[in-house]
Design a protein around this motif. Structure first.
Motif, PDB file in Angstrom:
ATOM      1  N   PHE A 316       0.838  -1.191   0.000  1.00 40.33           N
ATOM      2  CA  PHE A 316       0.000   0.000   0.000  1.00 40.33           C
ATOM      3  C   PHE A 316       0.876   1.246   0.000  1.00 40.33           C
ATOM      4  O   PHE A 316       2.007   1.228   0.490  1.00 40.33           O
ATOM      5  N   THR A 317       0.355   2.315  -0.568  1.00 44.08           N
ATOM      6  CA  THR A 317       1.142   3.544  -0.623  1.00 44.08           C
ATOM      7  C   THR A 317       1.146   4.267   0.706  1.00 44.08           C
ATOM      8  O   THR A 317       2.066   5.034   0.995  1.00 44.08           O
ATOM      9  N   ARG A 318       0.127   4.040   1.513  1.00 48.10           N
ATOM     10  CA  ARG A 318       0.100   4.680   2.821  1.00 48.10           C
ATOM     11  C   ARG A 318      -0.755   3.871   3.790  1.00 48.10           C
ATOM     12  O   ARG A 318      -1.790   3.321   3.417  1.00 48.10           O
ATOM     13  N   THR A 319      -0.293   3.823   5.032  1.00 47.17           N
ATOM     14  CA  THR A 319      -1.045   3.181   6.107  1.00 47.17           C
ATOM     15  C   THR A 319      -1.441   4.245   7.103  1.00 47.17           C
ATOM     16  O   THR A 319      -0.590   4.967   7.627  1.00 47.17           O
ATOM     17  N   VAL A 320      -2.728   4.363   7.368  1.00 49.57           N
ATOM     18  CA  VAL A 320      -3.247   5.379   8.281  1.00 49.57           C
ATOM     19  C   VAL A 320      -3.801   4.676   9.511  1.00 49.57           C
ATOM     20  O   VAL A 320      -4.661   3.806   9.390  1.00 49.57           O
ATOM     21  N   VAL A 321      -3.290   5.030  10.673  1.00 44.07           N
ATOM     22  CA  VAL A 321      -3.845   4.495  11.916  1.00 44.07           C
ATOM     23  C   VAL A 321      -4.940   5.442  12.380  1.00 44.07           C
ATOM     24  O   VAL A 321      -4.726   6.629  12.576  1.00 44.07           O
ATOM     25  N   MET A 325     -10.472  10.118   7.922  1.00 49.24           N
ATOM     26  CA  MET A 325     -10.737  11.529   8.206  1.00 49.24           C
ATOM     27  C   MET A 325      -9.795  12.111   9.254  1.00 49.24           C
ATOM     28  O   MET A 325      -9.354  13.248   9.139  1.00 49.24           O
ATOM     29  N   THR A 326      -9.492  11.362  10.285  1.00 50.20           N
ATOM     30  CA  THR A 326      -8.702  11.914  11.395  1.00 50.20           C
ATOM     31  C   THR A 326      -7.493  11.059  11.760  1.00 50.20           C
ATOM     32  O   THR A 326      -6.860  11.301  12.787  1.00 50.20           O
ATOM     33  N   GLY A 327      -7.174  10.076  10.935  1.00 50.32           N
ATOM     34  CA  GLY A 327      -6.080   9.180  11.265  1.00 50.32           C
ATOM     35  C   GLY A 327      -4.710   9.799  11.039  1.00 50.32           C
ATOM     36  O   GLY A 327      -4.578  10.907  10.504  1.00 50.32           O
ATOM     37  N   TYR A 399     -12.538  20.901  15.758  1.00 52.93           N
ATOM     38  CA  TYR A 399     -12.579  19.508  16.185  1.00 52.93           C
ATOM     39  C   TYR A 399     -11.454  18.687  15.560  1.00 52.93           C
ATOM     40  O   TYR A 399     -11.238  17.543  15.933  1.00 52.93           O
ATOM     41  N   GLU A 400     -10.799  19.249  14.537  1.00 52.84           N
ATOM     42  CA  GLU A 400      -9.838  18.498  13.722  1.00 52.84           C
ATOM     43  C   GLU A 400     -10.510  17.262  13.128  1.00 52.84           C
ATOM     44  O   GLU A 400      -9.940  16.170  13.068  1.00 52.84           O
ATOM     45  N   CYS A 401     -11.760  17.432  12.693  1.00 51.85           N
ATOM     46  CA  CYS A 401     -12.543  16.322  12.145  1.00 51.85           C
ATOM     47  C   CYS A 401     -12.179  16.011  10.702  1.00 51.85           C
ATOM     48  O   CYS A 401     -12.502  14.929  10.201  1.00 51.85           O
TER      49      CYS A 401
END
Length: 438
Positions: A316-321, A325-327, A399-401
């Motif tokens: 994968f090009t990127r892994t978001v934890v 939207m907010t990872g 909210y940094e949503c």
């Protein structure tokens, strides 16, 4: 002009609830775990073990100022007490345990039977010793017992059976598959706080189950499968009928907010079944046919959790934890996972055409903002270092949503700019958004 018009085309839609496997899969113990000790704004633990110590799964290995514990999630040898980057991009002290295949502590070695219903002091001690910080207190990071006693009484408890990110399914699966245990947890909360208002948020599609199982135990709030309708601060405001200042702690207003998974951990602790050593997380992504939810030992690496399901970060090009939207994007598969709820895998990335594309003043960000910040104005002020002017437009309400960034045709780093502005307002740390910025 054509280049500008192209910005408005093919903007991604907000993520919806993915097709998913309803089974929560168990991940085997890894060869090692790394357990962070610092969670800024929440809790800070101090190690109670040292390198070379032999520990067993279920054993307390760290404690906060007020006695909240962090628990070993595998049995083995404490290899090191070091510092690591967490999935939230925090540089934290951490305990590294190498798995030796040893037996975990048995429940009767940890607990002395169940806690009598209504015995709040005993319940608090049990939860703290089991790694479940009592949700109606403060974490012990910065507060002493004297200050705890001055807190207002809990008037409202909000239990979230829905995660804000629509791609994270942990809460709704646990709610659906452990309905009787959740009901027991609601009764426990009621026994400890008989005067409090108990509220439970539930996915709208589980309405019939909720009406049958939870009616009379809590006020039920049904939420649609929409990210906009699930933003936590907005949901809490809906429940209360008023807003809590964004940078203020719920507890200072007599409110406790906890997730269904945490409620289940409270029941296990009070019944003397198990301490908190595992966590559920949902793995999703555009190329994953069905989202997968797994239960893993706290401190497992991203690599171990993904490999358990036949996935590799290099595919994968990127892994978001977190969610899309907010990872937080991750740059190592060795990052430990603890209280995280989702992994979102991106197979094809789209980068802005410039490091920071110019704002074209379309106003989309301001129109979608749930707290009505003039986002486009605040962002440009922050970008050019005019933080004093930005403060007058109340960026701290953010909210940094991620809704603003999701609709921005220029794909500007809106949330990051607001985050650094608010960090400067709180901590006095300034970041310059220029090439080679300091």
């Amino acid at each position: 002009m054509q280049r500008l018009l192209n910005l408005f085309q093919n903007k991604p839609m907000l993520p919806g609830t993915p097709a998913h496997d309803p089974v929560i899969r168990q991940v085997d113990d890894p060869d090692h775990v790394t357990i962070p000790l610092d969670y800024p704004g929440r809790i800070h633990y101090f190690p109670t073990v040292k390198a070379g110590d032999i520990v067993r799964k279920g054993q307390a290995i760290g404690a906060s100022r007020n006695g909240n514990s962090v628990i070993a999630s595998i049995s083995g040898t404490v290899k090191d007490i070091t510092t690591v980057w967490t999935a939230q991009s925090v540089h934290s002290p951490a305990i590294v345990i190498e798995n030796d295949g040893g037996a975990p502590l048995a429940p009767n070695e940890i607990f002395e039977g169940p806690i009598t219903t209504g015995n709040l002091d005993a319940a608090m001690d049990r939860m703290r010793s089991a790694g479940v910080a009592p949700p109606w207190t403060l974490s012990g990071r910065e507060w002493g017992e004297e200050e705890m006693r001055d807190l207002p009484a809990i008037e409202t408890v909000v239990i979230t059976g829905v995660r804000p990110e629509t791609t994270i399914l942990t809460s709704q699966l646990l709610l659906e598959q452990n309905a009787k245990k959740v009901a027991e947890g609601l009764k426990r909360i009621r026994s400890f706080m008989p005067a409090a208002r108990i509220c439970l948020t539930i996915p709208d599609h589980l309405r019939s189950l909720a009406d049958k199982t939870f009616a009379g135990l809590a006020e039920l709030f049904f939420l649609p499968p929409s990210y906009y309708a699930r933003i936590e601060r907005e949901v809490v405001a809906q429940v209360l009928g008023r807003r809590i200042p964004n940078r203020d702690n719920y507890r200072n207003h007599g409110i406790a907010v906890l997730d269904v998974e945490y409620l289940l951990a409270i029941v296990d602790a009070l019944d003397g079944i198990s301490p908190l050593t595992q966590k559920c997380i949902t793995i999703s992504g555009s190329t994953i046919e069905k989202a997968i939810t797994v239960r893993f030992p706290l401190g497992s690496t991203i690599k171990h959790v993904l490999a358990s399901q036949g996935l590799k970060i290099t595919d994968f090009t990127r892994t978001v934890v977190g969610g899309p939207m907010t990872g937080y994007a991750q740059y190592s598969d060795q990052t430990p996972l603890t209280y995280n709820n989702g992994i979102h895998l991106i197979a094809g990335d789209v980068s802005p055409f410039d490091a920071i594309a110019p704002c074209i003043n379309c106003g989309r960000c301001a129109r979608v903002c749930p707290v009505n910040i003039q986002v486009h104005l605040v962002n440009r002020m922050i970008e050019f270092g005019q933080l004093e002017s930005a403060r007058e437009l109340h960026p701290e309400a953010c909210y940094e949503c991620g809704l603003c960034a999701s609709v921005c045709p220029a794909e500007r780093p809106i949330v990051q700019l607001l985050h650094f502005c608010n960090h400067d307002m709180v901590h006095g740390e300034r970041h310059t958004w220029m090439s080679g910025g300091e």
